[in-house]
Design a protein around this motif. Structure first.
Motif, PDB file in Angstrom:
ATOM      1  N   LYS A 301      -1.171  30.572   7.393  1.00 50.69           N
ATOM      2  CA  LYS A 301      -1.640  30.561   6.014  1.00 50.69           C
ATOM      3  C   LYS A 301      -0.609  31.241   5.126  1.00 50.69           C
ATOM      4  CE  LYS A 301      -4.432  30.194   2.542  1.00 50.69           C
ATOM      5  NZ  LYS A 301      -4.723  28.888   1.952  1.00 50.69           N
ATOM      6  N   SER A 302      -0.122  30.503   4.107  1.00 51.33           N
ATOM      7  CA  SER A 302       0.875  31.061   3.190  1.00 51.33           C
ATOM      8  C   SER A 302       0.309  31.139   1.781  1.00 51.33           C
ATOM      9  CB  SER A 302       2.140  30.187   3.190  1.00 51.33           C
ATOM     10  OG  SER A 302       2.724  30.143   4.471  1.00 51.33           O
ATOM     11  N   TYR A 303       0.810  32.064   1.012  1.00 53.42           N
ATOM     12  CA  TYR A 303       0.392  32.208  -0.380  1.00 53.42           C
ATOM     13  C   TYR A 303       1.478  32.960  -1.138  1.00 53.42           C
ATOM     14  CZ  TYR A 303      -0.957  36.813   1.380  1.00 53.42           C
ATOM     15  OH  TYR A 303      -0.951  38.040   1.965  1.00 53.42           O
ATOM     16  N   ILE A 304       1.380  32.926  -2.457  1.00 48.15           N
ATOM     17  CA  ILE A 304       2.329  33.625  -3.318  1.00 48.15           C
ATOM     18  C   ILE A 304       1.631  34.842  -3.922  1.00 48.15           C
ATOM     19  CG2 ILE A 304       3.832  33.477  -5.330  1.00 48.15           C
ATOM     20  CD1 ILE A 304       4.734  31.774  -2.996  1.00 48.15           C
ATOM     21  N   ALA A 305       2.234  35.995  -3.770  1.00 42.76           N
ATOM     22  CA  ALA A 305       1.718  37.237  -4.357  1.00 42.76           C
ATOM     23  C   ALA A 305       2.631  37.649  -5.507  1.00 42.76           C
ATOM     24  CB  ALA A 305       1.653  38.335  -3.307  1.00 42.76           C
ATOM     25  N   TYR A 306       2.021  38.013  -6.636  1.00 44.10           N
ATOM     26  CA  TYR A 306       2.759  38.456  -7.822  1.00 44.10           C
ATOM     27  C   TYR A 306       2.559  39.960  -7.983  1.00 44.10           C
ATOM     28  CZ  TYR A 306       2.696  33.454  -8.814  1.00 44.10           C
ATOM     29  OH  TYR A 306       2.841  32.083  -8.722  1.00 44.10           O
ATOM     30  N   GLN A 307       3.608  40.621  -8.446  1.00 38.98           N
ATOM     31  CA  GLN A 307       3.560  42.073  -8.628  1.00 38.98           C
ATOM     32  C   GLN A 307       3.287  42.388 -10.100  1.00 38.98           C
ATOM     33  OE1 GLN A 307       3.625  43.385  -5.573  1.00 38.98           O
ATOM     34  NE2 GLN A 307       4.106  41.275  -4.962  1.00 38.98           N
ATOM     35  N   LEU A 308       2.222  43.149 -10.357  1.00 43.22           N
ATOM     36  CA  LEU A 308       1.845  43.536 -11.713  1.00 43.22           C
ATOM     37  C   LEU A 308       2.097  45.027 -11.904  1.00 43.22           C
ATOM     38  CD1 LEU A 308       0.215  40.862 -11.140  1.00 43.22           C
ATOM     39  CD2 LEU A 308      -1.477  41.726 -12.767  1.00 43.22           C
ATOM     40  N   THR A 309       2.761  45.365 -12.999  1.00 46.94           N
ATOM     41  CA  THR A 309       3.054  46.770 -13.294  1.00 46.94           C
ATOM     42  C   THR A 309       2.578  47.102 -14.703  1.00 46.94           C
ATOM     43  OG1 THR A 309       5.044  46.590 -11.918  1.00 46.94           O
ATOM     44  CG2 THR A 309       4.817  48.550 -13.303  1.00 46.94           C
ATOM     45  N   PRO A 310       1.416  47.768 -14.849  1.00 49.36           N
ATOM     46  CA  PRO A 310       0.932  48.149 -16.179  1.00 49.36           C
ATOM     47  C   PRO A 310       1.701  49.351 -16.712  1.00 49.36           C
ATOM     48  CG  PRO A 310      -0.611  48.860 -14.500  1.00 49.36           C
ATOM     49  CD  PRO A 310       0.453  48.089 -13.789  1.00 49.36           C
ATOM     50  N   SER A 311       1.878  49.397 -18.021  1.00 49.10           N
ATOM     51  CA  SER A 311       2.670  50.463 -18.631  1.00 49.10           C
ATOM     52  C   SER A 311       1.947  51.803 -18.631  1.00 49.10           C
ATOM     53  CB  SER A 311       3.044  50.077 -20.064  1.00 49.10           C
ATOM     54  OG  SER A 311       1.888  49.909 -20.860  1.00 49.10           O
ATOM     55  N   PHE A 312       0.600  51.806 -18.494  1.00 49.10           N
ATOM     56  CA  PHE A 312      -0.109  53.086 -18.595  1.00 49.10           C
ATOM     57  C   PHE A 312       0.040  53.954 -17.344  1.00 49.10           C
ATOM     58  CE2 PHE A 312      -3.402  49.887 -17.495  1.00 49.10           C
ATOM     59  CZ  PHE A 312      -3.767  50.344 -16.239  1.00 49.10           C
ATOM     60  N   ASN A 313       0.495  53.368 -16.221  1.00 47.11           N
ATOM     61  CA  ASN A 313       0.735  54.209 -15.044  1.00 47.11           C
ATOM     62  C   ASN A 313       1.993  53.823 -14.266  1.00 47.11           C
ATOM     63  OD1 ASN A 313       0.005  51.847 -13.775  1.00 47.11           O
ATOM     64  ND2 ASN A 313      -1.839  52.674 -12.808  1.00 47.11           N
ATOM     65  N   ASN A 314       2.569  52.655 -14.576  1.00 45.10           N
ATOM     66  CA  ASN A 314       3.787  52.178 -13.909  1.00 45.10           C
ATOM     67  C   ASN A 314       3.644  52.104 -12.386  1.00 45.10           C
ATOM     68  OD1 ASN A 314       5.448  51.783 -16.222  1.00 45.10           O
ATOM     69  ND2 ASN A 314       5.741  54.014 -16.357  1.00 45.10           N
ATOM     70  N   ILE A 315       2.414  51.854 -11.926  1.00 38.64           N
ATOM     71  CA  ILE A 315       2.162  51.689 -10.495  1.00 38.64           C
ATOM     72  C   ILE A 315       1.968  50.198 -10.221  1.00 38.64           C
ATOM     73  CG2 ILE A 315       0.608  52.193  -8.582  1.00 38.64           C
ATOM     74  CD1 ILE A 315      -0.033  54.838  -9.925  1.00 38.64           C
ATOM     75  N   GLN A 316       2.736  49.667  -9.295  1.00 35.98           N
ATOM     76  CA  GLN A 316       2.721  48.239  -9.020  1.00 35.98           C
ATOM     77  C   GLN A 316       1.553  47.857  -8.117  1.00 35.98           C
ATOM     78  OE1 GLN A 316       5.827  46.009  -6.460  1.00 35.98           O
ATOM     79  NE2 GLN A 316       6.646  45.910  -8.541  1.00 35.98           N
ATOM     80  N   GLN A 379     -10.120  46.653 -23.182  1.00 33.36           N
ATOM     81  CA  GLN A 379     -10.929  47.826 -22.846  1.00 33.36           C
ATOM     82  C   GLN A 379     -11.871  47.581 -21.676  1.00 33.36           C
ATOM     83  OE1 GLN A 379     -12.600  49.924 -26.370  1.00 33.36           O
ATOM     84  NE2 GLN A 379     -11.781  48.218 -27.555  1.00 33.36           N
ATOM     85  N   SER A 380     -11.917  46.343 -21.197  1.00 35.19           N
ATOM     86  CA  SER A 380     -12.861  45.988 -20.150  1.00 35.19           C
ATOM     87  C   SER A 380     -12.616  46.796 -18.882  1.00 35.19           C
ATOM     88  CB  SER A 380     -12.750  44.489 -19.844  1.00 35.19           C
ATOM     89  OG  SER A 380     -13.496  44.149 -18.699  1.00 35.19           O
ATOM     90  N   GLU A 381     -13.687  47.295 -18.307  1.00 41.38           N
ATOM     91  CA  GLU A 381     -13.574  48.101 -17.088  1.00 41.38           C
ATOM     92  C   GLU A 381     -13.060  47.264 -15.925  1.00 41.38           C
ATOM     93  OE1 GLU A 381     -16.257  51.273 -14.466  1.00 41.38           O
ATOM     94  OE2 GLU A 381     -17.185  50.055 -16.034  1.00 41.38           O
ATOM     95  N   VAL A 382     -13.503  46.000 -15.816  1.00 40.57           N
ATOM     96  CA  VAL A 382     -13.061  45.160 -14.710  1.00 40.57           C
ATOM     97  C   VAL A 382     -11.575  44.826 -14.842  1.00 40.57           C
ATOM     98  CG1 VAL A 382     -13.662  42.974 -15.835  1.00 40.57           C
ATOM     99  CG2 VAL A 382     -13.628  43.114 -13.344  1.00 40.57           C
ATOM    100  N   TRP A 383     -11.076  44.743 -16.082  1.00 39.81           N
ATOM    101  CA  TRP A 383      -9.654  44.499 -16.304  1.00 39.81           C
ATOM    102  C   TRP A 383      -8.831  45.715 -15.875  1.00 39.81           C
ATOM    103  CZ3 TRP A 383      -5.710  41.574 -16.528  1.00 39.81           C
ATOM    104  CH2 TRP A 383      -4.569  41.855 -17.286  1.00 39.81           C
ATOM    105  N   GLY A 384      -9.286  46.898 -16.242  1.00 44.09           N
ATOM    106  CA  GLY A 384      -8.597  48.101 -15.817  1.00 44.09           C
ATOM    107  C   GLY A 384      -8.616  48.262 -14.300  1.00 44.09           C
ATOM    108  N   HIS A 385      -9.751  47.921 -13.692  1.00 44.63           N
ATOM    109  CA  HIS A 385      -9.851  47.983 -12.236  1.00 44.63           C
ATOM    110  C   HIS A 385      -8.883  46.993 -11.590  1.00 44.63           C
ATOM    111  CE1 HIS A 385     -11.820  48.749  -8.407  1.00 44.63           C
ATOM    112  NE2 HIS A 385     -11.969  47.446  -8.221  1.00 44.63           N
ATOM    113  N   PHE A 386      -8.776  45.809 -12.152  1.00 45.53           N
ATOM    114  CA  PHE A 386      -7.887  44.776 -11.625  1.00 45.53           C
ATOM    115  C   PHE A 386      -6.422  45.218 -11.684  1.00 45.53           C
ATOM    116  CE2 PHE A 386      -5.218  41.025 -12.364  1.00 45.53           C
ATOM    117  CZ  PHE A 386      -5.579  40.204 -11.307  1.00 45.53           C
ATOM    118  N   LEU A 387      -6.055  45.923 -12.750  1.00 44.80           N
ATOM    119  CA  LEU A 387      -4.652  46.309 -12.944  1.00 44.80           C
ATOM    120  C   LEU A 387      -4.250  47.547 -12.146  1.00 44.80           C
ATOM    121  CD1 LEU A 387      -4.037  45.876 -16.786  1.00 44.80           C
ATOM    122  CD2 LEU A 387      -3.300  44.377 -14.937  1.00 44.80           C
ATOM    123  N   SER A 388      -5.194  48.396 -11.836  1.00 42.08           N
ATOM    124  CA  SER A 388      -4.808  49.707 -11.305  1.00 42.08           C
ATOM    125  C   SER A 388      -5.247  50.007  -9.879  1.00 42.08           C
ATOM    126  CB  SER A 388      -5.352  50.811 -12.221  1.00 42.08           C
ATOM    127  OG  SER A 388      -6.777  50.754 -12.285  1.00 42.08           O
TER     128      SER A 388
END
Length: 625
Positions: A301-316, A379-388
């Motif tokens: 099983k193969s897939y593509i993973a993308y790396q997200l880095t939010p500016s509020f913590n710079n944690i990928q 401001q959505s909590e689920v969005w913040g959870h998704f990013l961090s």
């Protein structure tokens, strides 16, 4: 039985090859399925065309087809016995009208009710269970059916075995039935399951409970007899999006929830009839980068993973497309007051090609940018959870919390604080009418521009490229023929003619590469706005329903003044939310159209400058021969 019908309240143009049908305002359709998902229904037009259309574009009503006035005569006593006159005895069981051997009273039996031994074909469901890996963030995302104030969401019901929290499960990988989803948006290409005989499978749990004679007005009738005032004004149309979303319950004051501070939303008056959302958190951005092909099941099983880095913590954090898809589903379920930005279309073939991966990354970046800029969604909590979130246990807890969030749909209005100033109904109606007309015309123009961008991309990469290569070969052939003169006349001229051909072949290659720099960017912008515009009919429908309910309460002499005033106040909350979102949409639209067209023209100028320089370079060769 009740024939489910719906009347179109907006025009809808179907996309070719998607299983959709076009509908016109005022047209009556027969609804055949409501459990397609993603806010889509299946139905049949008067002319016999069948397909999908958006639920938010129609209002459902019920046409009762009752039994005949006279009861059917009794069946003959030997009804189930074979006739010796017309048939020979056989060991083959006789089949009734439902394809089973059980004796059935065909008049009164419901073919899908399980009265007979034969059962209706069931739709195939996918087994969501998968392994739990440690290399990538865990916590699968099955669709959970949640409720809020008795209003069910349109999400899938979990398996009886329990919720699977495998973050890397394959529940939502892009299969053939999902290709072409509009991220806006949007709906997947519709593929219905079928039984062995080729008939469409019966949708599971697609029938609503009915009154004694199938009258939809019997639904909720007991509630309407309890007490008086606004609480007696619950709509009999339980199929309306205004009702199902819980917006009607909010208008009638039946929603009483505690609003956490993190979910609180505020609308402020900017003056000049403009209103806006208040963003209480510092602005931030997020970068989508470093797409990487990964594997599981020992490489099966193969897939593509993308790396997200939010500016509020710079944690990928690492996210797959299906994680974005889950997030989009949660946002769509929660925010009925905001059109959600669309995701890139789903695709099977070419998913691991370099150009496709880069293009999808750019489209995901656009989605992320819109989320970060929006004063409510950011401001959505689920969005913040998704990013961090990078911890497996915390992810699972946050995922379950998001899926059980009571502040969804109409209930979210309780979290909105608005100016303490009544709105003029005529002002609201005028603003809504202007915006409705604008979105209708803008939607047509956006779709036309999206089609043009796709056509120009195809022409540049195929037709224009071939044309210029043909021109180049003709010049090259002429120069090569001239070289056969023995070399004693003008070798420089021969070389210049051959170089002219090479220049035009190079121009052909420039045409092939150019769409990635201009037309593709413009098409991506139009894709975003197609998705955003597809969400507005739902928002406008909820506002229209609240206005209608307010007028109904005001015209009812039995409702007290205090109760009618409270209904108007809650209706103003819906109106303020709509006006704030309209203002947000217009402000971002102006910026987007300006920047996208500036980019397009800049790239076009660079493109034609390259062509000019190439031709001028060739022209100088003629001056030297």
């Amino acid at each position: 039985m009740a024939v489910r019908q719906a009347k179109a309240i907006y025009d809808f143009d179907a996309e070719p090859g998607t299983g959709e049908i076009s509908i016109q305002t005022g047209e009556v359709l027969t609804v055949t399925r409501t459990d397609v998902g993603e806010g889509w229904w299946e139905g049949r037009r008067v002319n016999g065309d069948c397909g999908l259309f958006p639920e938010a574009y129609v209002e459902e009503f019920s046409e009762d087809v009752g039994p005949p006035a006279m009861a059917p005569p009794p069946l003959p006593q030997d009804y189930s016995a074979p006739s010796n006159t017309y048939a020979t005895p056989s060991t083959t069981p006789q089949l009734n009208t439902f394809g089973t051997s059980n004796p059935v009273d065909d008049w009164s039996a419901d073919p899908w009710s399980g009265v007979s031994a034969g059962t209706a074909p069931q739709q195939q469901t996918q087994d969501w269970q998968a392994d739990v890996e440690t290399g990538v963030l865990l916590g699968g995302i099955p669709s959970i059916a949640g409720t809020s104030n008795g209003v069910k969401s349109n999400l899938a019901t979990p398996s009886p075995t329990g919720v699977q929290d495998d973050w890397d499960s394959d529940f939502d990988d892009e299969s053939a039935s999902q290709v072409g989803a509009q991220g806006n948006g949007a709906p997947p290409n519709y593929t219905a399951s079928s039984d062995n005989s080729g008939n469409l499978a019966l949708p599971a749990a697609s029938y609503q409970s009915r009154g004694s004679i199938g009258d939809v007005s019997a639904i909720g009738r007991n509630d309407s007899k309890k007490g008086g005032g606004a609480s007696s004004k619950t709509s009999f149309n339980r199929f309306s999006l205004f009702v199902k979303s819980g917006s009607e319950n909010f208008i009638l004051g039946k929603v009483n929830l505690n609003v956490p501070e993190a979910d609180a939303l505020t609308v402020v008056d900017n003056g000049d009839g403009k209103y806006s959302w208040v963003n209480t958190r510092p602005p931030f951005s997020c970068v989508v980068a470093s797409p990487k092909k990964e594997a599981k099941f020992k490489g099966l099983k193969s897939y593509i993973a993308y790396q997200l880095t939010p500016s509020f913590n710079n944690i990928q954090v690492s996210r797959r497309y299906k994680h974005f898809d889950w997030l989009h589903e949660r946002l769509t379920s929660k925010y009925h007051v905001v059109p959600i930005p669309p995701l890139p279309d789903k695709q099977i073939q070419g998913r691991y090609e370099e150009e496709f991966i880069e293009h999808r990354m750019n489209q995901l970046q656009s989605f992320v940018d819109r989320m970060c800029r929006h004063p409510v969604l950011s401001q959505s909590e689920v969005w913040g959870h998704f990013l961090s979130c990078t911890d497996e246990k915390r992810w699972k807890g946050g995922k379950r919390k998001a899926e059980k969030d009571p502040l969804v749909g109409g209930a979210l209005y309780t979290a909105i604080t608005v100016p303490d100033k009544p709105l003029d109904p005529e002002f609201v109606d005028r603003e809504v009418q202007i915006f409705t007309q604008f979105t209708s015309q803008f939607d047509v123009a956006v779709k036309n521009m999206a089609k043009l961008s796709a056509d120009q991309t195809t022409k540049c990469q195929n037709h224009y490229k071939r044309e210029f290569q043909l021109i180049g070969k003709s010049f090259a052939q002429l120069g090569q023929a001239m070289e056969q003169d023995g070399g004693g006349y003008n070798p420089g001229l021969n070389n210049a003619v051959v170089a002219t051909g090479e220049s035009y072949e190079e121009i052909g290659r420039l045409y092939e590469e150019q769409p990635r720099l201009d037309w593709e960017h413009l098409a991506d912008m139009m894709h975003d706005y197609k998705g955003l515009l597809s969400g507005w009919p739902q928002v406008l429908h909820l506002q229209s329903g609240s206005q209608g309910k307010r007028k109904e309460i005001e015209n009812d002499g039995k409702v007290g003044q205090a109760e009618a005033s409270a209904v108007k106040t809650r209706t103003d909350t819906v109106n303020y939310a709509l006006l704030a979102e309209v203002n947000t949409f217009h402000e971002q639209r102006v910026k987007d159209i300006k920047s996208s067209h500036q980019h397009f023209l800049q790239e076009q100028i660079k493109f034609y400058q390259k062509i000019t320089e190439k031709l001028q370079e060739t022209l100088r060769m003629y001056d030297q021969c």
